[in-house]
Design an enzyme around this catalytic site. Structure first.
Site, PDB file in Angstrom:
ATOM      1  N   LYS A  77       0.828  -1.209   0.000  1.00  0.00           N
ATOM      2  CA  LYS A  77       0.000   0.000   0.000  1.00  0.00           C
ATOM      3  C   LYS A  77       0.863   1.260   0.000  1.00  0.00           C
ATOM      4  CE  LYS A  77      -2.331  -1.269   3.680  1.00  0.00           C
ATOM      5  NZ  LYS A  77      -1.731  -2.606   3.873  1.00  0.00           N
ATOM      6  N   THR A  78       1.882   1.286   0.845  1.00  0.00           N
ATOM      7  CA  THR A  78       2.769   2.448   0.886  1.00  0.00           C
ATOM      8  C   THR A  78       3.531   2.591  -0.425  1.00  0.00           C
ATOM      9  OG1 THR A  78       3.015   2.233   3.291  1.00  0.00           O
ATOM     10  CG2 THR A  78       4.663   3.542   2.133  1.00  0.00           C
ATOM     11  N   ASP A 122      -1.737   6.816   6.220  1.00  0.00           N
ATOM     12  CA  ASP A 122      -1.697   5.398   6.566  1.00  0.00           C
ATOM     13  C   ASP A 122      -2.586   5.130   7.779  1.00  0.00           C
ATOM     14  OD1 ASP A 122      -0.952   2.769   6.329  1.00  0.00           O
ATOM     15  OD2 ASP A 122       1.020   3.016   7.244  1.00  0.00           O
ATOM     16  N   THR A 171      -5.766  -1.338   7.000  1.00  0.00           N
ATOM     17  CA  THR A 171      -5.770  -2.798   7.128  1.00  0.00           C
ATOM     18  C   THR A 171      -7.141  -3.298   7.552  1.00  0.00           C
ATOM     19  OG1 THR A 171      -4.974  -2.559   9.412  1.00  0.00           O
ATOM     20  CG2 THR A 171      -3.318  -2.900   7.699  1.00  0.00           C
ATOM     21  N   ARG A 230       6.664  -8.235   1.836  1.00  0.00           N
ATOM     22  CA  ARG A 230       7.537  -7.740   2.904  1.00  0.00           C
ATOM     23  C   ARG A 230       8.223  -8.900   3.621  1.00  0.00           C
ATOM     24  NH1 ARG A 230       4.532  -3.898   6.680  1.00  0.00           N
ATOM     25  NH2 ARG A 230       5.129  -2.373   5.091  1.00  0.00           N
TER      26      ARG A 230
END
Length: 364
Positions: A77-78, A122, A171, A230
């Site tokens: 997302k980032t 975020d 999230t 990640r």
């Protein structure tokens, strides 16, 4: 306790297979992030839809619609928010919901934005309610009302804002109120990656890290990465360390297996905590059902840690089920740990399809 309860006191997931990014992870992630949509691996539907939104905005010479990205931690997302800024050739301002606890905090950020700037927010669902209500007007009308004074003498001063694009990441999309969700022009849901996509991520990251890795080695790491880039990048770095110190620096399947065995990450991506929960459930309680608090005591962890750190992945993998009577192991959990479930006994047996029940354990 609800899994989505914001009052949780669980510790951040700092395990090697944890999806959060802390400390050095953030710096390494920044170096490995793709710079544009053509480099971004996976999320094909979201990527194609977002590409259309951004190209159309560029052709019109306008700012892009507000974008909401939802999905589990570690899925990109980032990264996508930074790609949006790069594609629109615009600066990006990064903040988070927990950092905005007052409407004044948000007003200060909004009033300093440049025209066309990207504001990345975020964990947007954790923003305070007053700031959230101010954001409604800012997103729709590019205006905020700043309250000056208190009580009967308070005055609302309208403040015009330059057109900007808000990129919200969450999230837990279900916690966003409908009025906020409806103001986003584009909503993209990030899915977990399949092993083939993670292999592509690993090969790309290995090239950037100047690490030699073969196809089998990349496949082994991908299969243990929980569908999350990640985690795949983190495991790659740990396997690289093992290959550098104990081998010739080349990552093969054998090297990957040996390295991840050292870090206690098994073939399905379970670590020590995950296996500890399953082993307690199977060996001590015959597969369940057992209450969360009892299970946490058996594992030697806090209740919130078991519920919010270990259980989500176990449930997603089909190894554990949450039932009104408590936690229950599935047949796949017995198979994964190489155990044979006890014979069913009465209504609590394996005939329910998700566990063997405590009746089989205690002979009741």
């Amino acid at each position: 306790m609800n899994w989505d309860d914001e009052s949780s006191t669980a510790e951040p997931d700092a395990r090697i297979v944890g999806a959060s990014a802390e400390g050095d992870d953030q710096a390494v992630e920044a170096a490995l992030r793709p710079k544009d949509l053509s480099e971004f691996v996976g999320q094909e539907k979201v990527r194609q839809q977002l590409d259309l939104v951004l190209k159309a905005a560029r052709q019109r010479g306008a700012t892009a619609d507000h974008v909401l990205l939802s999905g589990a931690p570690g899925l990109g997302k980032t990264t996508l928010s930074m790609i949006i800024a790069a594609e629109m050739n615009a600066p990006i301002r990064i903040t988070s919901g927990p950092a905005i606890q007052h409407a004044g905090d948000l007003a200060a950020i909004l009033s300093s934005l440049q025209e066309g700037e990207i504001l990345f927010l975020d964990e947007i669902h954790r923003m305070s309610r007053p700031a959230e209500e101010m954001l409604y007007m800012a997103m729709e009308d590019f205006r905020v009302d700043v309250i000056v004074g208190k009580g009967p003498g308070a005055t609302a001063i309208p403040l015009e804002l330059p057109p900007f694009t808000l990129v919200g990441a969450t999230t837990r999309a279900g916690l966003l109120p409908p009025p906020l969700r409806d103001r986003f022009g584009f909503t993209g849901h990030m899915e977990f990656y399949d092993p083939a996509e993670l292999e592509r991520v690993i090969h790309r990251s290995a090239g950037l890290l100047d690490v030699e890795i073969d196809t089998a080695g990349a496949a082994e790491i991908a299969g243990r990465s929980r569908g999350t880039p990640r985690i795949a990048n983190r495991l790659l770095r740990r396997v690289r360390d093992y290959a550098q110190v104990r081998a010739d620096g080349v990552i093969t399947r054998e090297i990957a297996e040996a390295a991840l065995s050292v870090y206690e990450v098994d073939s399905r991506g379970l670590d020590r905590l995950d296996r500890g929960v399953l082993e307690a459930l199977l060996k001590l309680f015959g597969g369940g059902p057992v209450g969360l608090s009892t299970l946490a005591v058996a594992v030697g962890e806090e209740r919130e840690t078991v519920e919010e750190v270990a259980e989500p992945f176990l449930v997603r993998e089909g190894l554990l089920a949450r039932t009104p009577r408590g936690r229950v192991a599935t047949p796949a959990a017995w198979t994964h740990l190489g155990l044979v479930p006890p014979q069913a006994a009465g209504s609590g047996g394996a005939g329910n399809g998700v566990g063997t029940g405590q009746q089989g354990l205690f002979g009741a």
